[in-house]
Scaffold this motif. Structure first.
Motif, mmCIF file in Angstrom:
data_model
loop_
_atom_site.group_PDB
_atom_site.id
_atom_site.type_symbol
_atom_site.label_atom_id
_atom_site.label_comp_id
_atom_site.label_asym_id
_atom_site.label_seq_id
_atom_site.Cartn_x
_atom_site.Cartn_y
_atom_site.Cartn_z
ATOM 1 N N ASP A 16 -5.017 -2.391 -2.032
ATOM 2 C CA ASP A 16 -3.805 -1.920 -1.926
ATOM 3 C C ASP A 16 -3.088 -0.818 -2.684
ATOM 4 O OD1 ASP A 16 -3.106 -4.416 -0.313
ATOM 5 O OD2 ASP A 16 -2.959 -5.675 -2.505
ATOM 6 N N PHE A 58 -2.930 -3.773 4.035
ATOM 7 C CA PHE A 58 -3.125 -2.829 3.101
ATOM 8 C C PHE A 58 -1.404 -2.970 1.865
ATOM 9 C CE2 PHE A 58 -7.251 -3.129 5.178
ATOM 10 C CZ PHE A 58 -7.774 -3.875 4.323
ATOM 11 N N ARG A 144 -2.952 -9.421 6.482
ATOM 12 C CA ARG A 144 -2.394 -9.782 5.037
ATOM 13 C C ARG A 144 -3.793 -10.971 5.511
ATOM 14 N NH1 ARG A 144 -2.149 -6.810 0.858
ATOM 15 N NH2 ARG A 144 -1.535 -7.510 -1.435
#
Length: 226
Positions: A16, A58, A144
């Protein structure tokens, strides 16, 4: 007083983006206690802007909001970006949210400032709400990890609405992932959405309309502060 404020860092392969982080690792934020001790102002808020980072497998980093209340008359100057154009999402990731600046006068009136201003007069009691842009997401948001989405919702980084609409994650009353409802929600989104884009530029107007909008904002701002 001179300060550098930070926005969200874009997502990267395998990770991230960072929230409210400098592109230059050696740069640091100025502690609010220091500013309040040495300058005639109060820091009312210094927080992460939830849901401002672009969604993706991400997530892009979130922007920040910092609220200054001025205790003496003075003037403010700043230069910022991404007020009109959105930080891009990549490879199915979604765009982040733009920056915005608001000046709330002591009498309660409010005005939106341009992304770059010079010597705008402020008076004691006025507030500057300085909100920076997020960073773009990378990869399909439906890929995710649902547990990560649930954890970020608990931390106040992702709202319940964004968890369900952007990531297809349904959270149970106890704060854990409702796996069955999440699988159904993600299937529903995949069946109804358009094909994912290589780049998500955000909902921009055409070039002529955008140019007119920026010109109108500049004229309005100059008239108010001339």
């Amino acid at each position: 007083m001179l300060e550098i404020l930070y926005g969200g860092i874009p997502a990267r392969p395998g990770g991230d983006g960072l929230d409210g982080h400098s592109w230059w690792p050696l740069f640091r934020t100025v502690p609010a206690e220091y500013q309040e001790a040495y300058y005639p102002l109060t820091i009312d808020e210094y927080s992460t802007r939830a849901d401002t980072g672009g969604s993706g497998e991400f997530r892009g980093g979130h922007g920040i909001t910092k609220v200054f209340t001025f205790e003496e008359d003075g003037a403010i100057t700043f230069q910022d970006d991404r007020a009109h154009t959105y930080p891009w999402g990549v490879d199915g990731g979604k765009h982040a949210e733009t920056s915005e600046k608001r000046l709330i006068r002591a009498d309660g009136s409010e005005e939106h400032l341009l992304s770059k201003v010079e010597n705008v007069a402020v008076a004691a009691g006025d507030k500057l709400v300085f909100s920076t842009a997020g960073g773009g997401g990378l990869g399909d948001p439906l890929d995710r990890d649902p547990d990560v989405v649930a954890r970020e919702m608990k931390r106040g980084l992702v709202s319940e609405s964004a968890a369900e609409t952007k990531y297809g994650v349904v959270i149970a009353d106890d704060g854990t992932v409702d796996e069955s409802a999440t699988a159904d929600r993600r299937s529903e989104i995949r069946e109804t959405r358009d094909e994912l884009d290589q780049f998500d530029y955000g909902p921009l107007p055409d070039e002529d309309t955008l140019g007119e909008q920026i010109s109108d904002e500049r004229r309005s701002f100059e008239n108010r502060h001339s």
